[in-house]
Design an enzyme around this catalytic site. Sequence first.
Site, PDB file in Angstrom:
ATOM      1  N   GLY A 171       0.803  -1.220   0.000  1.00  0.00           N
ATOM      2  CA  GLY A 171       0.000   0.000   0.000  1.00  0.00           C
ATOM      3  C   GLY A 171       0.833   1.266   0.000  1.00  0.00           C
ATOM      4  O   GLY A 171       0.607   2.175  -0.788  1.00  0.00           O
ATOM      5  N   ALA A 210       2.471   4.695   0.008  1.00  0.00           N
ATOM      6  CA  ALA A 210       1.943   6.053  -0.119  1.00  0.00           C
ATOM      7  C   ALA A 210       0.480   6.054  -0.536  1.00  0.00           C
ATOM      8  O   ALA A 210      -0.276   6.973  -0.187  1.00  0.00           O
ATOM      9  CB  ALA A 210       2.776   6.842  -1.127  1.00  0.00           C
ATOM     10  N   TYR A 211       0.056   5.031  -1.264  1.00  0.00           N
ATOM     11  CA  TYR A 211      -1.352   4.927  -1.676  1.00  0.00           C
ATOM     12  C   TYR A 211      -2.245   4.781  -0.450  1.00  0.00           C
ATOM     13  O   TYR A 211      -3.233   5.508  -0.290  1.00  0.00           O
ATOM     14  CB  TYR A 211      -1.509   3.728  -2.609  1.00  0.00           C
ATOM     15  CG  TYR A 211      -2.914   3.491  -3.108  1.00  0.00           C
ATOM     16  CD1 TYR A 211      -3.375   4.110  -4.258  1.00  0.00           C
ATOM     17  CD2 TYR A 211      -3.778   2.628  -2.446  1.00  0.00           C
ATOM     18  CE1 TYR A 211      -4.658   3.896  -4.739  1.00  0.00           C
ATOM     19  CE2 TYR A 211      -5.066   2.399  -2.905  1.00  0.00           C
ATOM     20  CZ  TYR A 211      -5.489   3.032  -4.047  1.00  0.00           C
ATOM     21  OH  TYR A 211      -6.766   2.817  -4.508  1.00  0.00           O
ATOM     22  N   SER A 212      -1.902   3.845   0.435  1.00  0.00           N
ATOM     23  CA  SER A 212      -2.685   3.658   1.653  1.00  0.00           C
ATOM     24  C   SER A 212      -2.667   4.915   2.513  1.00  0.00           C
ATOM     25  O   SER A 212      -3.681   5.288   3.123  1.00  0.00           O
ATOM     26  CB  SER A 212      -2.146   2.474   2.455  1.00  0.00           C
ATOM     27  OG  SER A 212      -2.353   1.259   1.764  1.00  0.00           O
TER      28      SER A 212
END
Length: 257
Positions: free
Chosen positions: A145, A147-149
């Site tokens: 995940g 930076a996306y999470s």
Amino acid sequence: MRVALITGMSSGIGLVTAQAFLRAGIAVVGVARDPDKMARAEAACADLPAPLATLVADVTAEDTPDRAVALALERFGRLDHLVNNAGVGSPKPVHETDDAMLDQFLDLMLRAPFRMIRAALPAFSTPASIVNVSSTFALVGGLRGGAYSAAKGGLNALTLHLAAQYGASRIRANAVAPGVVPTPMTEHRLQNEAFRRMNTEMTPSHRAGTAEDVAQAILWLSQPASGWINGQVLAVDGGWSSTKYLSEAALSAVRVE
């Protein structure tokens, strides 16, 4: 006629959501950065009953929020709904993420929605709604995940703040957290057997999810029928994030050393 502003409208969940709004008689202002994709999206919406206006622009550009809101007011005279959908996939875990990727993900999926909301607030007719498109990777740990999470988790927290701050002003804010559904952004990931099995073998549903499933949830959260729902993050994932389900095939698999 109510009016919705939808970012990332040119393909995937954004396009299907725009089509759902248009079929429901809600005018749409669509924002996306790729002119060729936007032209195809316009053609795909041409026969639907409500009008569509489009803006080819990068949602991270400083002037895009003001331009998008101004287009809604110029063309339709009002703004009732905002759907922050623009995003990017293929994240990496923290140890593989450089500052450029971190900045890109946070800019596109947290800063841009924040700024779009800020521009929309004074323009809203009331009642109004905001739906932020989050992710199941902001609800559970999620391998890779990174930076996306982080960005989607921040978007969830922003949604809760908006609900508290503006709910009394008749502006509702909710989020949808889609599971992995086939779109141009995910199709290459679904070709990876391990990634595909992580989703299909752990989802207690008789079928795969679709962009239409997500679009209908967004539309419902924008409708008067959901008028007492505020500050919620709705997972649209067939139960993937909320169960410990494993398919019979996964349960009977034999580990090979």
